[in-house]
Design an enzyme around this catalytic site. Sequence first.
Site, PDB file in Angstrom:
ATOM      1  N   SER A  70      61.859  72.710  58.200  1.00 49.28           N
ATOM      2  CA  SER A  70      62.420  73.288  56.971  1.00 49.28           C
ATOM      3  C   SER A  70      61.344  73.986  56.149  1.00 49.28           C
ATOM      4  CB  SER A  70      63.014  72.138  56.158  1.00 49.28           C
ATOM      5  OG  SER A  70      63.138  72.495  54.815  1.00 49.28           O
ATOM      6  N   TYR A 102      62.783  64.367  51.734  1.00 49.93           N
ATOM      7  CA  TYR A 102      63.312  65.186  52.825  1.00 49.93           C
ATOM      8  C   TYR A 102      62.176  66.010  53.435  1.00 49.93           C
ATOM      9  CZ  TYR A 102      65.649  69.170  55.028  1.00 49.93           C
ATOM     10  OH  TYR A 102      66.023  70.156  55.908  1.00 49.93           O
TER      11      TYR A 102
END
Length: 372
Positions: free
Chosen positions: A170, A195
């Site tokens: 990501s 995350y």
Amino acid sequence: MDVRIIDETNVQHLKSSQDDAILKNMCKILVTGAAGFIGARVACLLAERGDEVVGVDNINGFYYVKLKYARLKECGVECENEDILRGKWYQSTKFPNYRFVRLSIESKEAINLLFGSEHFDKVIHLAAQAGVQFSKKHPYEYMKSNLYGFEDILEACRWHKVNKLVFASSSSVYGMNQNEKFSEEDPTNTPVSLYAASKIANEAMAHCYAHQYGINCIGLRFFTVYGPWGRPDMSPMLFADKIRKNKTIKLYGKGEMIRDFTYIDDIVHGVICATDYELNVKHCPNKVPFRIYNIGNGHPIKMKTFLEALEKTYGEKSKFKLIKVVRSGDVIRTSADTSRIESELHFKPKWNLEDGLEEFIKWYKSDKNPLK
Ligand SMILES: NC(=O)c1ccc[n+]([C@@H]2O[C@H](COP(=O)([O-])OP(=O)(O)OC[C@H]3O[C@@H](n4cnc5c(N)ncnc54)[C@H](O)[C@@H]3O)[C@@H](O)[C@H]2O)c1
């Protein structure tokens, strides 16, 4: 998934960009996260072009499962009683070469059995606990899916001799990076969410398996993905919902935060390019068969500009409120340098925001959107 939504020229490009050997010798591919936004499209497109595809997802309740079921249905995976049973195989009615099974990747035994019986050539690992804000309330979901689950996939690749793993990373790994464009060479040691930290860990774990066991690993850093069948927790869908319900949109950081919005077809196309690509160790530091690529549009914009573009396409003005605070966990900006993927994989994103939003809103207002 309605593969007709996927731009025809992309498909043409995909087909023409592969050599004959790949076209004739299709692979058996596991796609994890196959009921998810990105995974459902990836699984469908692979099945459509002739690969043998197995999709796995635990259909968790992070957001409306109705949307996950609808995505699966678009791929021809249907259930009789509104529920897809755990561990049962579902044959796609659209694609004879696509089967789906509901299971959790952190169920080590189930994953081990699956790999042992299916003999995959390649794995595309997209299942993860996504979302930045959610991690504040549910930190252990990230540990379960993104760390233990990821480890299960790596171990299964190791013991069942799968030599190619493509996995989702990501743009959030860039954390507090201040550079104009984020390059894969930039440090990733300032994550601002759990995350992001879990995705950084995934990259490190995959590097280790590439080094120790020679598994060819490609990590793809996706930049804010949007489009039809998108995630309800992300701004495009949240904004469209608020416009439809005439509710107020909160623009944090006074709407000045910047995101590099990337259209779903570009992401899916990039994932498939990476899956077909024979990793060239000459490009890999220390000849470890491991490589990271950004997949982003490369045209970052402010959130308030994005909202204006969305309003224009939607055909209605929104009610919005500028909020000074930037929520912890959110990065100020993301901006992809895509030169590496362009030069090594010959892949270049092609969708501009206007066209991408057109497709998104068309879907959003259509009967295909189960949340409307
Ligand atoms: N959408 C984006 O903008 C974006 C940006 C960067 C990275 N990513 C990454 O791309 C991947 C796909 O994202 P997405 O947007 O499609 O998210 P998504 O939440 O729509 O899809 C993920 C799917 O994985 C499944 N899943 C989660 N944990 C699981 C587990 N333990 N076992 C089995 N299945 C599990 C979920 O049910 C879901 O259907 C994720 O790894 C995400 O972190 C997405």
